[in-house]
Design a protein around this motif. Structure first.
Motif, short mmCIF file in Angstrom:
data_model
loop_
_atom_site.label_atom_id
_atom_site.label_comp_id
_atom_site.label_asym_id
_atom_site.label_seq_id
_atom_site.Cartn_x
_atom_site.Cartn_y
_atom_site.Cartn_z
N ILE A 30 0.48 -1.11 -0.04
CA ILE A 30 0.39 -0.39 -0.17
C ILE A 30 1.04 1.10 -0.14
O ILE A 30 0.72 1.93 -0.52
CB ILE A 30 -1.19 0.37 1.37
CG1 ILE A 30 -1.82 0.64 0.82
CG2 ILE A 30 -0.56 0.12 2.43
CD1 ILE A 30 -3.40 0.88 0.40
N VAL A 31 1.75 1.27 0.72
CA VAL A 31 2.99 2.08 0.51
C VAL A 31 3.46 2.40 -0.20
O VAL A 31 3.71 3.55 -1.12
CB VAL A 31 3.86 2.01 1.46
CG1 VAL A 31 5.23 3.41 1.76
CG2 VAL A 31 2.71 2.40 3.23
N GLN A 32 3.72 1.60 -0.84
CA GLN A 32 4.65 1.83 -2.47
C GLN A 32 3.64 1.96 -3.56
O GLN A 32 3.83 2.84 -4.53
CB GLN A 32 5.19 0.19 -2.79
CG GLN A 32 6.60 -0.48 -1.82
CD GLN A 32 6.94 -1.93 -1.87
OE1 GLN A 32 5.59 -2.51 -2.92
NE2 GLN A 32 8.01 -2.50 -1.07
N LEU A 33 2.27 1.27 -3.58
CA LEU A 33 1.45 2.00 -4.70
C LEU A 33 1.44 3.70 -3.79
O LEU A 33 1.57 4.32 -5.59
CB LEU A 33 0.39 1.47 -4.34
CG LEU A 33 -0.73 1.50 -5.69
CD1 LEU A 33 -0.44 1.05 -6.80
CD2 LEU A 33 -1.97 0.77 -5.34
N ALA A 34 1.15 4.28 -2.87
CA ALA A 34 0.97 5.26 -3.07
C ALA A 34 2.09 6.47 -3.23
O ALA A 34 2.26 6.61 -3.97
CB ALA A 34 -0.03 6.14 -0.90
N ARG A 35 3.20 5.19 -2.94
CA ARG A 35 4.86 6.55 -3.21
C ARG A 35 4.78 6.31 -4.88
O ARG A 35 4.93 7.73 -5.73
CB ARG A 35 5.89 5.67 -2.72
CG ARG A 35 6.38 5.62 -1.38
CD ARG A 35 7.91 5.55 -0.48
NE ARG A 35 7.60 5.47 0.68
CZ ARG A 35 7.75 6.13 1.40
NH1 ARG A 35 7.89 7.66 1.24
NH2 ARG A 35 8.04 6.37 3.31
N LEU A 36 4.35 5.51 -5.73
CA LEU A 36 4.43 5.59 -6.91
C LEU A 36 3.65 6.16 -7.59
O LEU A 36 4.04 6.99 -9.00
CB LEU A 36 4.43 3.66 -7.29
CG LEU A 36 5.70 3.05 -7.31
CD1 LEU A 36 5.13 1.59 -7.43
CD2 LEU A 36 6.96 3.70 -8.06
N THR A 37 2.68 6.49 -7.55
CA THR A 37 1.32 7.11 -8.21
C THR A 37 1.17 8.76 -7.57
O THR A 37 0.12 8.88 -8.16
CB THR A 37 0.25 5.55 -8.17
OG1 THR A 37 -0.31 6.05 -6.66
CG2 THR A 37 0.04 4.92 -8.60
N ASP A 79 8.60 10.61 4.79
CA ASP A 79 8.96 9.16 5.84
C ASP A 79 10.00 7.60 5.54
O ASP A 79 9.35 7.66 4.19
CB ASP A 79 7.29 8.84 5.79
CG ASP A 79 6.60 10.64 7.33
OD1 ASP A 79 7.79 10.87 7.31
OD2 ASP A 79 5.20 9.77 6.66
N SER A 80 9.99 7.03 6.55
CA SER A 80 10.50 5.67 5.83
C SER A 80 9.00 5.05 6.04
O SER A 80 8.12 5.74 6.31
CB SER A 80 10.90 5.36 7.47
OG SER A 80 10.29 4.97 8.26
N ASP A 81 9.69 3.65 5.09
CA ASP A 81 7.94 2.54 4.77
C ASP A 81 7.60 3.01 6.30
O ASP A 81 5.69 2.57 6.23
CB ASP A 81 8.62 1.50 3.79
CG ASP A 81 9.52 2.26 2.33
OD1 ASP A 81 8.66 3.14 2.04
OD2 ASP A 81 9.72 0.62 1.83
N GLU A 82 8.13 2.20 6.93
CA GLU A 82 7.48 1.83 7.94
C GLU A 82 7.15 2.57 9.46
O GLU A 82 5.93 3.09 9.55
CB GLU A 82 8.99 1.50 9.44
CG GLU A 82 8.47 1.57 10.79
CD GLU A 82 7.38 -0.08 10.91
OE1 GLU A 82 6.22 -0.16 11.25
OE2 GLU A 82 7.57 -0.88 10.49
N ASP A 83 7.24 4.30 9.35
CA ASP A 83 6.17 5.59 9.49
C ASP A 83 5.37 5.38 8.70
O ASP A 83 4.01 5.91 9.54
CB ASP A 83 7.46 6.58 9.59
CG ASP A 83 8.46 6.61 10.46
OD1 ASP A 83 8.32 5.72 11.92
OD2 ASP A 83 9.31 7.67 10.17
N ALA A 84 5.44 5.26 7.81
CA ALA A 84 4.10 5.74 6.92
C ALA A 84 3.26 4.51 7.07
O ALA A 84 1.59 4.66 7.43
CB ALA A 84 4.57 5.23 5.28
N ARG A 85 3.38 2.88 7.51
CA ARG A 85 2.67 1.94 7.61
C ARG A 85 2.17 2.70 8.88
O ARG A 85 0.48 1.59 8.82
CB ARG A 85 4.09 0.81 7.48
CG ARG A 85 3.68 0.53 6.36
CD ARG A 85 4.70 -0.83 6.06
NE ARG A 85 4.14 -2.42 6.54
CZ ARG A 85 5.13 -2.93 6.97
NH1 ARG A 85 6.33 -3.23 6.60
NH2 ARG A 85 4.81 -4.25 7.01
N THR A 86 2.96 3.04 9.59
CA THR A 86 1.91 3.41 11.41
C THR A 86 0.97 4.12 10.86
O THR A 86 0.35 4.05 11.84
CB THR A 86 3.65 3.79 12.20
OG1 THR A 86 4.70 3.07 12.33
CG2 THR A 86 3.03 3.88 13.42
#
Length: 127
Positions: free
Chosen positions: A29-36, A82-89
């Motif tokens: 979900i984080v990767q998709l948000a970052r890519l798009t 934000d790091s991926d972990e921070d975004a997931r949190t």
């Protein structure tokens, strides 16, 4: 999916994936948000008369003639700093907050898996 979202089409995903663990935001979900550049819109629901299925995520199925609530939180982008972990949190916290409010409005006591704090699966926890 990336092409479709970039073309302006909406996407809806369960953040804990098809097999969980429950409430643990998967990296996709984080990767998709970052890519798009797509924003996150936390959406949740609750029911005054829930039936929790015996599935890995204790899926809530409203009983007939239940009063149901669907809530959404404030939409937000994933900050590139934000790091991926921070975004997931951040995503997990937004969903947890909206779900607690939906449960409160319905007078529902959630299944144990939903009332415990979200945590990383054992394989992802730092040593």
């Amino acid at each position: 999916m990336v092409r479709r979202v970039r073309a302006g089409r909406p996407a809806a995903l369960t953040v804990d994936g098809p097999t969980g663990p429950p409430r643990w935001v998967q990296p996709g979900i984080v990767q998709l948000a970052r890519l798009t550049g797509g924003w996150i819109l936390p959406i949740t629901s609750s029911s005054a008369r829930p039936r929790f299925l015996a599935s890995w995520d204790r899926y809530l199925l409203p009983k007939t003639f239940s009063r149901n609530v669907v809530l959404y939180g404030e939409p937000f982008p994933i900050d590139g700093r934000d790091s991926d972990e921070d975004a997931r949190t951040k995503i997990a916290a937004a969903l947890d907050e909206a779900t607690k409010e939906a449960d409160r409005l319905c007078g529902t006591v959630p299944a144990a898996v939903w009332s415990e704090p979200s945590a990383a699966p054992a394989a992802e926890k730092s040593p």
